[in-house]
Design a protein around this motif. Sequence first.
Motif, PDB file in Angstrom:
ATOM      1  N   VAL A   1       1.047  -1.103  -0.050  1.00 51.97           N
ATOM      2  CA  VAL A   1       0.064   0.029  -0.228  1.00 51.97           C
ATOM      3  C   VAL A   1       0.861   1.167  -0.116  1.00 51.97           C
ATOM      4  N   ALA A   2       2.018   1.292   1.006  1.00 51.04           N
ATOM      5  CA  ALA A   2       2.752   2.401   1.037  1.00 51.04           C
ATOM      6  C   ALA A   2       3.623   2.777  -0.426  1.00 51.04           C
ATOM      7  N   ILE A   3       3.953   1.528  -0.945  1.00 52.20           N
ATOM      8  CA  ILE A   3       4.756   1.666  -2.139  1.00 52.20           C
ATOM      9  C   ILE A   3       3.999   2.192  -3.209  1.00 52.20           C
ATOM     10  N   TYR A   4       2.773   1.847  -3.447  1.00 53.17           N
ATOM     11  CA  TYR A   4       1.965   2.532  -4.557  1.00 53.17           C
ATOM     12  C   TYR A   4       1.321   3.842  -4.092  1.00 53.17           C
ATOM     13  N   LEU A   5       1.253   4.105  -2.704  1.00 55.63           N
ATOM     14  CA  LEU A   5       1.170   5.587  -2.561  1.00 55.63           C
ATOM     15  C   LEU A   5       2.298   6.470  -2.725  1.00 55.63           C
ATOM     16  N   PHE A   6       3.496   6.015  -2.305  1.00 57.80           N
ATOM     17  CA  PHE A   6       4.597   6.645  -2.671  1.00 57.80           C
ATOM     18  C   PHE A   6       4.900   6.980  -4.356  1.00 57.80           C
ATOM     19  N   LEU A   7       4.548   5.993  -4.904  1.00 61.22           N
ATOM     20  CA  LEU A   7       4.699   6.056  -6.505  1.00 61.22           C
ATOM     21  C   LEU A   7       3.646   7.042  -6.852  1.00 61.22           C
ATOM     22  N   LEU A   8       2.553   6.859  -6.576  1.00 64.62           N
ATOM     23  CA  LEU A   8       1.387   7.895  -7.171  1.00 64.62           C
ATOM     24  C   LEU A   8       1.914   9.324  -6.681  1.00 64.62           C
ATOM     25  N   SER A   9       2.295   9.533  -5.505  1.00 63.35           N
ATOM     26  CA  SER A   9       2.529  10.929  -5.012  1.00 63.35           C
ATOM     27  C   SER A   9       3.967  11.576  -6.046  1.00 63.35           C
ATOM     28  N   HIS A  10       4.746  10.599  -6.285  1.00 64.50           N
ATOM     29  CA  HIS A  10       5.954  10.740  -7.110  1.00 64.50           C
ATOM     30  C   HIS A  10       5.220  11.071  -8.596  1.00 64.50           C
ATOM     31  N   GLU A  11       4.583  10.591  -9.133  1.00 63.86           N
ATOM     32  CA  GLU A  11       4.101  10.721 -10.412  1.00 63.86           C
ATOM     33  C   GLU A  11       3.365  12.016 -10.727  1.00 63.86           C
ATOM     34  N   LEU A  12       2.767  12.250  -9.377  1.00 59.76           N
ATOM     35  CA  LEU A  12       1.846  13.530  -9.524  1.00 59.76           C
ATOM     36  C   LEU A  12       2.584  14.765  -8.971  1.00 59.76           C
ATOM     37  N   ASN A  13       3.671  14.421  -8.642  1.00 56.27           N
ATOM     38  CA  ASN A  13       4.727  15.599  -8.141  1.00 56.27           C
ATOM     39  C   ASN A  13       4.435  16.164  -6.984  1.00 56.27           C
TER      40      ASN A  13
END
Length: 117
Positions: free
Chosen positions: A72-84
């Motif tokens: 869950v945390a990994i996808y949350l971090f990736l999503l935040s990263h992609e949305l800058n």
Amino acid sequence: MASIKDLTERIVNFRDKREWKKYHTPKNLALSLVVEVGELLELLQWMTDEEILKKCVEESYREKLEEELADVAIYLFLLSHELNIDLERAIAKKIRKNEEKYPVDKVKGIYKKYTEL
Ligand SMILES: [Mg+2]
């Protein structure tokens, strides 16, 4: 302990070395986040809170919970990263907002929404 920023860098590095960025659109990452939350919920399904806490001391169950929480945390971090979006900053900002919306003297021991106070 590593910061969210450090962990995100490791995750993005892992992803980019495998050339998976092309799959990581914001919508796909948001869907993946929900899928992982579903996998976490599956581990809790049908049990009472008391049963969950009791089972939590079993090593194999605990390991599964840790893995799903990490997913869950990994996808949350990736999503935040992609949305800058700076997730550390966003969380700190939201905590400050919640502290203002829910002053201790008004909500201590009460679960009401701030609009009902
Ligand atoms: Mg998973």
